[in-house]
Design an enzyme around this catalytic site. Sequence first.
Site, short mmCIF file in Angstrom:
data_model
loop_
_atom_site.label_atom_id
_atom_site.label_comp_id
_atom_site.label_asym_id
_atom_site.label_seq_id
_atom_site.Cartn_x
_atom_site.Cartn_y
_atom_site.Cartn_z
N CYS A 66 0.72 -1.26 0.06
CA CYS A 66 -0.04 -0.02 0.13
C CYS A 66 0.89 1.50 0.05
O CYS A 66 1.42 1.45 -0.97
CB CYS A 66 -0.96 -0.07 1.19
SG CYS A 66 -2.63 1.06 0.85
N HIS A 109 -3.19 -5.30 1.64
CA HIS A 109 -2.52 -5.20 2.91
C HIS A 109 -2.34 -6.89 3.34
O HIS A 109 -3.35 -7.44 4.06
CB HIS A 109 -3.26 -4.67 4.11
CG HIS A 109 -3.33 -3.17 3.91
ND1 HIS A 109 -2.45 -2.66 4.83
CD2 HIS A 109 -3.75 -2.34 3.23
CE1 HIS A 109 -2.43 -1.48 4.46
NE2 HIS A 109 -3.21 -1.12 3.67
N GLU A 147 -1.06 -8.08 5.56
CA GLU A 147 -0.61 -8.51 7.00
C GLU A 147 -2.08 -8.40 7.79
O GLU A 147 -2.13 -8.79 8.93
CB GLU A 147 0.32 -7.29 7.52
CG GLU A 147 -0.34 -6.01 7.88
CD GLU A 147 -0.54 -5.05 6.47
OE1 GLU A 147 -0.15 -5.46 5.48
OE2 GLU A 147 -0.77 -3.82 6.66
N1 GLN Z 1 -3.51 6.44 1.28
C1 GLN Z 1 -2.19 6.16 1.65
C2 GLN Z 1 -1.24 6.85 0.99
O1 GLN Z 1 -1.21 7.38 -0.01
C3 GLN Z 1 -1.94 4.72 1.55
C4 GLN Z 1 -2.99 3.86 2.29
C5 GLN Z 1 -2.53 2.55 3.15
O2 GLN Z 1 -1.15 2.39 2.99
N2 GLN Z 1 -3.41 1.84 3.69
O3 GLN Z 1 -0.17 6.90 1.23
#
Ligand code: GLN
Length: 190
Positions: free
Chosen positions: A80, A169, A171
Amino acid sequence: MTVIGVMALQGAFAEHQTALARLGVDTVQLRKAADLTQPLDGIVLPGGESTVMGKLMNDLGMMAPLQKRVRYGLPVLGTCAGLILLADKVDGGPGPWLSTMPIAVRRNAYGRQLGSFSAEAAFTGRQIPMEFIRAPYIEQVGPGTKELATVNGHTVAAEYGNQLAVAFHPELTDDPTVYRHFLAKVDRTV
Ligand code: GLN
């Protein structure tokens, strides 16, 4: 013995440590530049907020040493926000940061309505659960980069040599598939 460094400045780092421990893998938290000089077999960049993490990595002098180790082949898993940190092109916000992976990503790509959602899709030939939280997706991959998973017509996982990036994710689910794929890269370099 394998040791994975988990970037622990912000975000879901503890969950990655728990997931790796379940697979019998030791982890250490990375919080300052000196932590990057120890022997490590791989690195995890967690989800969280890429802008906050990127700024902290710059302020703490961690960006350049980490960039160097990844370029020299240290296996890295970015999830992410961690995927955003790896990308060499970031749409919808500040970046790029480490810029070690030839992918163009869009931040907060699903809009407000779809801020968070669950999906199930194939990842390297296995159906796995995927949790998305204000997630990015990969708009474009560069040469040598392999797309590994697609959800709603968008690429949500890719790899480039030693670098593995997923928009979801791993995890937050019990499925070990993404970690196994990452640890196979680690085994190859240990
Ligand atoms: N929206 C976050 C970003 O731009 C990422 C979201 C996340 O890691 N769950 O960094």
